[in-house]
Design an enzyme around this catalytic site. Structure first.
Site, PDB file in Angstrom:
ATOM      1  N   GLU A   1       0.828  -1.214   0.000  1.00  0.00           N
ATOM      2  CA  GLU A   1       0.000   0.000   0.000  1.00  0.00           C
ATOM      3  C   GLU A   1       0.860   1.260   0.000  1.00  0.00           C
ATOM      4  O   GLU A   1       0.520   2.259  -0.625  1.00  0.00           O
ATOM      5  CB  GLU A   1      -0.944   0.008   1.214  1.00  0.00           C
ATOM      6  CG  GLU A   1      -2.074  -0.993   1.135  1.00  0.00           C
ATOM      7  CD  GLU A   1      -3.014  -0.753  -0.031  1.00  0.00           C
ATOM      8  OE1 GLU A   1      -2.549  -0.830  -1.189  1.00  0.00           O
ATOM      9  OE2 GLU A   1      -4.202  -0.526   0.189  1.00  0.00           O
TER      10      GLU A   1
ATOM     11  N   THR B   1      -5.808   9.443  -6.437  1.00  0.00           N
ATOM     12  CA  THR B   1      -5.750   9.333  -4.974  1.00  0.00           C
ATOM     13  C   THR B   1      -5.057  10.556  -4.381  1.00  0.00           C
ATOM     14  O   THR B   1      -5.481  11.083  -3.341  1.00  0.00           O
ATOM     15  CB  THR B   1      -5.000   8.038  -4.571  1.00  0.00           C
ATOM     16  OG1 THR B   1      -5.604   6.952  -5.279  1.00  0.00           O
ATOM     17  CG2 THR B   1      -5.096   7.754  -3.089  1.00  0.00           C
TER      18      THR B   1
END
Ligand code: ADP
Length: 316
Positions: free
Chosen positions: A129, A181
């Site tokens: 991540e 994002t």
């Protein structure tokens, strides 16, 4: 050495409405398929899905980054080979990167006879991540690894709480627009008002209590976000109308999945879920925005593995 495992790594919904960065859940569908085997030396080989131009370099692919972190904790000459078929589109907001990172470490652990705990696996997968988004967050990874709904009470030290949940249908619409994002993070306010924080705390506690006691009405009342959604939803066309129409059709509530652009709604019955899916399709068809919908349920299993009897790798 030629034993293979097959892994099903489902999508996950993070930022569960009021639970920004702390609450997430696993889906039954969509799910990536992965195959893995052990290698006799310390290295990681990735065969990514050719349909999405994802990196083959293990340091740049999230599955590789997670496995390299795991290898750092293993004092033996062994490695992993991974083949990935993606059914979760990267950047959709339903945990595409987390499925690869968490799926890889769960598969590796199965090949190693389960030597690591679930919390260890979350720690390794968070390196994936970090690579995908620059932030070591666990709210997509943890529900994949633990299944069901999970609470990330703390990242440092890592404290994951697996929450019980009643049966819940999940309807997701993925409008084919790009929400970066980085943009979705950049627009967030860094300061919040105490009066808003108090309402948010009430909802988080209410949501956890509602899930634990299977109180659908309490779950529905608690699915409101006073902090993130008012800012982020401007990036998603039709968001307010969609939410209003879905709730009028009986959805308990919902919000932005991850950092978007996908939007999810939780429903108590399959009939309501199908009605909600129709609303999503009609709204985005009306707006002329290509989209994809999923009508599924929360998965208490999360990522699963099984021995693979139809080998996908050539003998070593
Ligand atoms: P999502 O919320 O759907 O996971 P992200 O934007 O967080 O979307 O992650 C996708 C990013 O991670 C893309 O930049 C993609 O290139 C990168 N990436 C690297 N390896 C993988 C992988 N195995 N699966 C998915 N995305 C990957």
């Amino acid at each position: 050495m030629n034993n293979e495992v097959k892994i099903l790594a489902p999508g996950t919904v993070a930022n569960m409405v009021c639970g920004f960065d702390i609450l997430g859940f696993a889906l039954h569908q969509p799910a990536d398929e992965m195959w893995m085997r052990l290698l006799p030396e310390k290295r990681v080989v990735i065969h990514p899905d050719p349909q999405y131009n994802l990196p083959t370099d293990p340091e740049k692919n999230v599955a590789g980054a997670a496995l390299l972190a795991m290898l750092d904790a293993i004092d033996e000459p062994l490695g992993f080979e991974v083949k990935i078929t993606k059914h979760i589109k990267p950047g959709s907001g339903i945990g595409s990167s987390a499925a690869s990172a968490a799926g890889a470490v769960v598969g590796a652990n199965a090949l190693l006879g389960g030597r690591f705990s679930k919390t260890d696996l979350v720690q390794f997968a968070m390196f994936g991540e970090k690579l995908a988004s620059g932030v070591k967050h666990a709210d997509n990874i943890a529900p994949g690894i633990f299944g069901g709904v999970t609470l990330i009470r703390s990242i440092l030290p890592l404290d994951v709480v697996a929450l019980p949940s009643p049966e819940l249908y999940v309807v997701i619409v993925h409008p084919q627009i790009e929400v970066r994002t980085a943009d979705a993070r950049a627009i967030l306010r860094q300061k919040i008002l105490l009066k808003d924080a108090i309402k948010q705390w009430g909802n988080i506690a209410g949501l956890v209590a509602g899930l634990t006691t299977k109180d659908y009405a309490l779950i529905g009342r608690s699915l409101e976000d006073y902090l993130i959604e008012p800012v982020r939803s401007i990036l998603i066309p039709g968001f307010d109308l969609l939410k209003q129409q879905c709730k009028a059709a009986g959805a308990l509530g919902g919000g932005i999945s991850g950092s978007g652009p996908s939007v999810f709604m939780l429903c108590q019955t399959e009939a309501i879920a199908h009605a909600v899916e129709k609303i999503m399709i009609n709204l985005y068809t009306g707006l002329g925005i290509a989209h994809h919908t999923y009508c599924t349920t929360i998965s208490n299993a999360g990522i699963t593995t099984q021995p693979n009897n139809n080998p996908v790798f050539a003998p070593l």
